[in-house]
Motif scaffolding. Structure first.
Motif, short mmCIF file in Angstrom:
data_model
loop_
_atom_site.label_atom_id
_atom_site.label_comp_id
_atom_site.label_asym_id
_atom_site.label_seq_id
_atom_site.Cartn_x
_atom_site.Cartn_y
_atom_site.Cartn_z
N LYS A 22 23.83 59.58 58.98
CA LYS A 22 24.27 60.62 58.05
C LYS A 22 23.07 61.45 57.63
N PRO A 23 23.30 62.66 57.16
CA PRO A 23 22.19 63.46 56.64
C PRO A 23 21.54 62.75 55.45
N LEU A 24 20.24 62.90 55.32
CA LEU A 24 19.48 62.25 54.25
C LEU A 24 18.89 63.30 53.32
N SER A 25 18.48 62.85 52.17
CA SER A 25 17.69 63.67 51.25
C SER A 25 16.46 62.85 50.88
N LEU A 26 15.51 63.48 50.25
CA LEU A 26 14.31 62.75 49.84
C LEU A 26 14.65 61.64 48.86
N ASP A 27 15.71 61.82 48.09
CA ASP A 27 16.13 60.77 47.14
C ASP A 27 16.48 59.47 47.85
N ASP A 28 16.92 59.56 49.10
CA ASP A 28 17.27 58.35 49.86
C ASP A 28 16.05 57.48 50.14
N PHE A 29 14.87 58.03 50.00
CA PHE A 29 13.64 57.30 50.29
C PHE A 29 12.94 56.80 49.03
N ARG A 30 13.48 57.11 47.86
CA ARG A 30 12.83 56.71 46.60
C ARG A 30 12.67 55.20 46.53
N GLY A 31 11.64 54.79 45.81
CA GLY A 31 11.38 53.36 45.62
C GLY A 31 10.22 52.85 46.44
N LYS A 32 9.82 53.62 47.45
CA LYS A 32 8.63 53.25 48.23
C LYS A 32 7.97 54.54 48.70
N PRO A 33 6.68 54.47 49.00
CA PRO A 33 6.01 55.67 49.51
C PRO A 33 6.68 56.15 50.80
N LEU A 34 6.63 57.46 51.01
CA LEU A 34 7.23 58.09 52.19
C LEU A 34 6.17 58.93 52.89
N LEU A 35 6.00 58.68 54.18
CA LEU A 35 5.13 59.48 55.02
C LEU A 35 6.01 60.41 55.85
N ILE A 36 5.83 61.71 55.66
CA ILE A 36 6.59 62.71 56.41
C ILE A 36 5.65 63.31 57.46
N TYR A 37 6.11 63.26 58.69
CA TYR A 37 5.35 63.79 59.81
C TYR A 37 6.01 65.09 60.27
N VAL A 38 5.34 66.20 60.03
CA VAL A 38 5.85 67.53 60.40
C VAL A 38 5.26 67.86 61.77
N PHE A 39 6.15 68.11 62.73
CA PHE A 39 5.68 68.30 64.10
C PHE A 39 6.56 69.29 64.86
N GLN A 40 6.02 69.71 66.02
CA GLN A 40 6.76 70.44 67.04
C GLN A 40 6.56 69.66 68.33
N MET A 41 7.59 69.56 69.12
CA MET A 41 7.47 68.74 70.33
C MET A 41 6.53 69.34 71.37
N LEU A 42 6.20 70.63 71.28
CA LEU A 42 5.25 71.23 72.20
C LEU A 42 3.85 71.39 71.60
N CYS A 43 3.59 70.69 70.53
CA CYS A 43 2.27 70.73 69.87
C CYS A 43 1.40 69.61 70.45
N PRO A 44 0.33 69.96 71.18
CA PRO A 44 -0.51 68.93 71.80
C PRO A 44 -1.05 67.88 70.82
N ALA A 45 -1.54 68.29 69.66
CA ALA A 45 -2.09 67.33 68.70
C ALA A 45 -0.99 66.42 68.13
N CYS A 46 0.22 66.95 68.03
CA CYS A 46 1.34 66.13 67.55
C CYS A 46 1.58 64.97 68.50
N ILE A 47 1.53 65.26 69.80
CA ILE A 47 1.82 64.25 70.81
C ILE A 47 0.64 63.31 71.01
N SER A 48 -0.56 63.86 71.12
CA SER A 48 -1.73 63.02 71.43
C SER A 48 -2.24 62.23 70.22
N HIS A 49 -2.06 62.75 69.03
CA HIS A 49 -2.61 62.08 67.85
C HIS A 49 -1.52 61.61 66.87
N GLY A 50 -0.63 62.50 66.50
CA GLY A 50 0.32 62.20 65.43
C GLY A 50 1.30 61.10 65.75
#
Length: 185
Positions: A22-50
Motif C-alpha cells: 500500500k502507499p506509505l507516508s513518513l508517519d508509517d516509519f515513526r518510532g525509529k530512525p529512517l534513512l531515505i535514499y534519493v536516487f535515479q536508476m541511471l545515476c552512476p554514483a547511485c549504483i556504484s556507491h549508494g
C-alpha cells in the motif's frame, strides 16, 4: 545545554510505490530512525556507491533503522519510467519500499519541496520524523554509521525517559497526587 529544534520532514509526493502493498507516508516509519535514499536508476554514483551502502546499512543495523528509497527523476525522463524502475528494482534485488517521486515538469515534486540538489542524496530522519541530515553525493560509511548510531542512542534514551515518566505518573496516580487535569510528580 541548548536544545536544537529540527524541522519536521515535508510530506512525500509519490505517484506510486514499489515493494509495499500500500502507499506509505513518513508517519508509517515513526518510532525509529529512517534513512531515505534519493536516487535515479541511471545515476552512476547511485549504483556504484549508494545501493551497496544501503545493503551495508541494512546488514549492520537490521530492524533498528527503517530504509526507504525515493526514485526522483530530473533528467532522461523518457527512459526512467515506472516499468523500467520495476525491472531495475528486480535486477538489483532491492527489497525496501521505494516511492516514485511525482513528476512536476523537469523537477519532481518531492525533490523541489525538500530542496534536493541532485542524486544520490541521503536523508536521515529521527524517530519523530525530523530531518537530522541531508547529504548530496557519496558519504563515507563511518560517518553515516556514526550519525545512525547517535540517532539510535537518542531514540533509546528517549524511550527510557518516556518509560520513566510513565512510571512516575503511575506512581503519582497511586499516591493520589492526580486529579482530572494533571498529576503532580
Amino acid at each position: 545545554m541548548s536544545h536544537v529544534e529540527f524541522p519536521l520532514a515535508p510530506a512525500l509526493a509519490a505517484s506510486g510505490w514499489l515493494n509495499t502493498p500500500k502507499p506509505l507516508s513518513l508517519d508509517d516509519f515513526r518510532g525509529k530512525p529512517l534513512l531515505i535514499y534519493v536516487f535515479q536508476m541511471l545515476c552512476p554514483a547511485c549504483i556504484s556507491h549508494g545501493l551497496p551502502q544501503l545493503a551495508r546499512v541494512a546488514n549492520s543495523f537490521g530492524d533498528e533503522i527503517a530504509i526507504m528509497g525515493l526514485h526522483s527523476v530530473f533528467e532522461h525522463h523518457g527512459v526512467m519510467g515506472p516499468e523500467a524502475l520495476q525491472a531495475f528494482v528486480h535486477e538489483y534485488r532491492l527489497r525496501f519500499p521505494i516511492a516514485i517521486d511525482r513528476p512536476a515538469g523537469r523537477i519532481p515534486e518531492t525533490m523541489a519541496r525538500w530542496g534536493f540538489q541532485g542524486t544520490p542524496t541521503l536523508v536521515l530522519l529521527d524517530a519523530d520524523g525530523r530531518v537530522r541530515m541531508q547529504h548530496l553525493g557519496p558519504l563515507e560509511d563511518m560517518k553515516l554509521g556514526k550519525m545512525i548510531g547517535a540517532l539510535l542512542a537518542e531514540t533509546s534514551e528517549n524511550a527510557v525517559n518516556s518509560d520513566n515518566a510513565a512510571h512516575r505518573t503511575s506512581a503519582a496516580f497511586e499516591r493520589g497526587d492526580c486529579d482530572d487535569m494533571r498529576c503532580s510528580l
